[in-house]
Design an enzyme around this catalytic site. Structure first.
Site, PDB file in Angstrom:
ATOM      1  N   GLN A 110       0.845  -1.192   0.000  1.00 46.94           N
ATOM      2  CA  GLN A 110       0.000   0.000   0.000  1.00 46.94           C
ATOM      3  C   GLN A 110       0.882   1.244   0.000  1.00 46.94           C
ATOM      4  OE1 GLN A 110      -3.652  -0.280   0.909  1.00 46.94           O
ATOM      5  NE2 GLN A 110      -3.888   1.841   0.361  1.00 46.94           N
ATOM      6  N   PHE A 111       1.345   1.650  -1.185  1.00 45.87           N
ATOM      7  CA  PHE A 111       2.226   2.817  -1.266  1.00 45.87           C
ATOM      8  C   PHE A 111       1.529   4.095  -0.822  1.00 45.87           C
ATOM      9  CE2 PHE A 111       0.129   3.230  -5.344  1.00 45.87           C
ATOM     10  CZ  PHE A 111       0.100   4.599  -5.571  1.00 45.87           C
ATOM     11  N   THR A 112       0.196   4.118  -0.875  1.00 45.95           N
ATOM     12  CA  THR A 112      -0.533   5.331  -0.503  1.00 45.95           C
ATOM     13  C   THR A 112      -0.449   5.643   0.994  1.00 45.95           C
ATOM     14  OG1 THR A 112      -2.631   4.144  -0.293  1.00 45.95           O
ATOM     15  CG2 THR A 112      -2.124   5.134  -2.447  1.00 45.95           C
TER      16      THR A 112
END
Length: 146
Positions: free
Chosen positions: A78-80
């Site tokens: 989950q890069f966000t």
């Protein structure tokens, strides 16, 4: 490294309508990786995750770990989690590590989580557009950061 974990009754992740990871009772892990993260940081967070007492004992107190209850784990990249929203209305993801750094650490995290826990560990597909379904138990949602 940043983790958002949720105690769940069940959770699944799908890509293009096909379930690629699914667990019952356990922990859903959203994993964000930044530029200076290392295997040592991953190991530290794995240890914390496995020993965090977020499950109820016989008296209803959160005194048990995922290891104690023999739960399942589902890990999704989950890069966000590294979104910077300080300026404007469009988040910046400059703090998220690029795939050439984050993919090997994501794979390392999952493999070592399996080794250190001996539990069922499922995962999403790195970089894919994923749909996640879960039933949060409690609700219990905790953020861990390196």
């Amino acid at each position: 490294m940043k983790i958002v974990l949720q105690r769940v009754k069940n959770a699944s992740v799908s890509v293009e309508g096909k379930v690629v990871g699914e667990i019952g009772f356990g922990v859903m892990v959203l994993l964000g990786i930044t530029h200076n993260d290392t295997k040592e940081i991953a190991d530290s967070l794995i240890k914390k995750l496995l020993h965090l007492r977020i499950f109820n004992d016989e008296q209803g107190k959160m005194n048990l770990s995922i290891l104690d209850v023999h739960g399942d784990l589902l890990v999704v990249s989950q890069f966000t989690l590294y979104a910077n929203t300080k300026r404007g209305n469009r988040p910046s993801y400059i703090d998220a590590a690029p795939p050439d750094h984050s993919l090997p650490l994501y794979a390392y995290f999952i493999e070592n989580l399996k080794i250190q826990s001996g539990l069922e560990v499922q995962s999403g597909i790195f970089g894919a557009m994923m749909d996640i379904s879960l039933v949060n138990s409690g609700p219990v949602t905790i953020v861990l950061e390196s």
